[in-house]
Design a protein around this motif. Sequence first.
Motif, PDB file in Angstrom:
ATOM      1  N   ARG A  91     -10.551   4.476  -7.066  1.00  0.00           N
ATOM      2  CA  ARG A  91      -9.825   3.505  -7.899  1.00  0.00           C
ATOM      3  C   ARG A  91      -8.446   4.022  -8.330  1.00  0.00           C
ATOM      4  N   TYR A 151      -3.430   2.485  -9.657  1.00  0.00           N
ATOM      5  CA  TYR A 151      -4.678   1.787  -9.353  1.00  0.00           C
ATOM      6  C   TYR A 151      -4.651   1.231  -7.938  1.00  0.00           C
ATOM      7  N   GLU A 152      -5.706   1.510  -7.189  1.00  0.00           N
ATOM      8  CA  GLU A 152      -5.878   0.968  -5.838  1.00  0.00           C
ATOM      9  C   GLU A 152      -7.292   0.395  -5.754  1.00  0.00           C
ATOM     10  N   GLN A 153      -7.395  -0.915  -5.743  1.00  0.00           N
ATOM     11  CA  GLN A 153      -8.710  -1.552  -5.764  1.00  0.00           C
ATOM     12  C   GLN A 153      -9.556  -1.185  -4.544  1.00  0.00           C
ATOM     13  N   SER A 154      -8.917  -0.991  -3.394  1.00  0.00           N
ATOM     14  CA  SER A 154      -9.663  -0.717  -2.167  1.00  0.00           C
ATOM     15  C   SER A 154     -10.087   0.736  -2.042  1.00  0.00           C
ATOM     16  N   ASP A 155      -9.584   1.609  -2.896  1.00  0.00           N
ATOM     17  CA  ASP A 155      -9.931   3.026  -2.825  1.00  0.00           C
ATOM     18  C   ASP A 155     -11.181   3.287  -3.655  1.00  0.00           C
ATOM     19  N   PRO A 156     -12.149   4.013  -3.123  1.00  0.00           N
ATOM     20  CA  PRO A 156     -13.370   4.282  -3.896  1.00  0.00           C
ATOM     21  C   PRO A 156     -13.119   5.068  -5.178  1.00  0.00           C
ATOM     22  N   GLN A 159       0.838  -1.194   0.000  1.00  0.00           N
ATOM     23  CA  GLN A 159       0.000   0.000   0.000  1.00  0.00           C
ATOM     24  C   GLN A 159       0.878   1.251   0.000  1.00  0.00           C
ATOM     25  N   ASP A 171     -14.056   2.585 -14.062  1.00  0.00           N
ATOM     26  CA  ASP A 171     -13.105   3.077 -13.061  1.00  0.00           C
ATOM     27  C   ASP A 171     -12.416   4.342 -13.547  1.00  0.00           C
TER      28      ASP A 171
END
Length: 356
Positions: A336, A329-334, A138, A247
């Motif tokens: 994205r 890209y961050e899958q856990s971030d709303p 992260q 996204d």
Amino acid sequence: MFNYFVRSFIDWFFRRRSPGVILIRAGVPLFAVVFVGLTFGITLPTSKGPFIFSWDSAGSAGALSWGMFVIACFIVLLGAFLIIRDIRLENRKKIIVIEARGLRDWQGQPLGSAVPSTIPGQREQVIVDLRQGIVDGQIVSPNAAIRRLASLPDDIARRCGGLDRSNISFVLGGLAPVPFLFLLGVIVDDESQVFIMDWDRAQCNWRVLADEDDGKRFIVTGLGAVNATMKRVALCISASYDVIEADVRIVETGIPIIKMELEGRNTSSHWSETKQQQLAQQFLDTVMSLARQGITEISLFLAAPASLTLRLGMLYDKRNLPHVEVNQYEQSDPKRFPWAIRMPVAGFIHAELTQR
């Protein structure tokens, strides 16, 4: 120094295909052929009298044996001379091995130890450790990682100081987020000879890009939506995973989306050097096409293996192509794609962080 010379000689003899090695391998067996035909003797004094050990060949056969012996000596000595010359030439060459570490807090096999012997030169390992700003994959502080990369050009210049550019080559590889790998490629550039390696997650080792080209290329769509009134586009490249348009629309609204989608893409479809060169050329052609249509800013969404990401960064012209931001890209971030790095191209001197 002596030990280094011995190691180099052994490396050349057993691994390299060179004229010197070929001559030695041809000359040494001649000694075995002529050995029994040589005329010579050895006398050793002992308590019971002299001990004589000798071969005796007379006439034309003896002259022929001695002639072959002289030829064999000449071949071996010439081969040794050529090997020593090649080793000295190799010692002038330098390989700067740059490895980016930026995902997990583990050491693993260093890239420098995996560089094949077919790439000649003295190796210098440069590890760009970006993990101070990264915890368990992260991103905590992108700016901290950018600062680490910003010091790399000075480090490279110091290592290359006083050397002829023709004697310098680079080996690149790394496990790090896409924006940092792209930035590393931009920093290194393609003005020197560069070899790119990648980490094989299945085999858990570094590999060269030695597979055959399967002929699959990017399918480019969306260029027709660009017109002369537009200055910014989103360029989505799906080379391993898919870049999802929904996204992208979260952070880029109201601009055209250009898609480059690799046929038959997966996480192991990138191990061909030839294929990567062709994919990189497609990328360059697409960006140049956008520039000709008046585009001055590109928001890049890239899902690609590390080696291809590095290659695209190296290929990106710093002066003649549009501004480019590479999104993370961050899958856990709303959102994205919560941040991006604006690359030091098109008049920007330093890489800059863009938060969303």
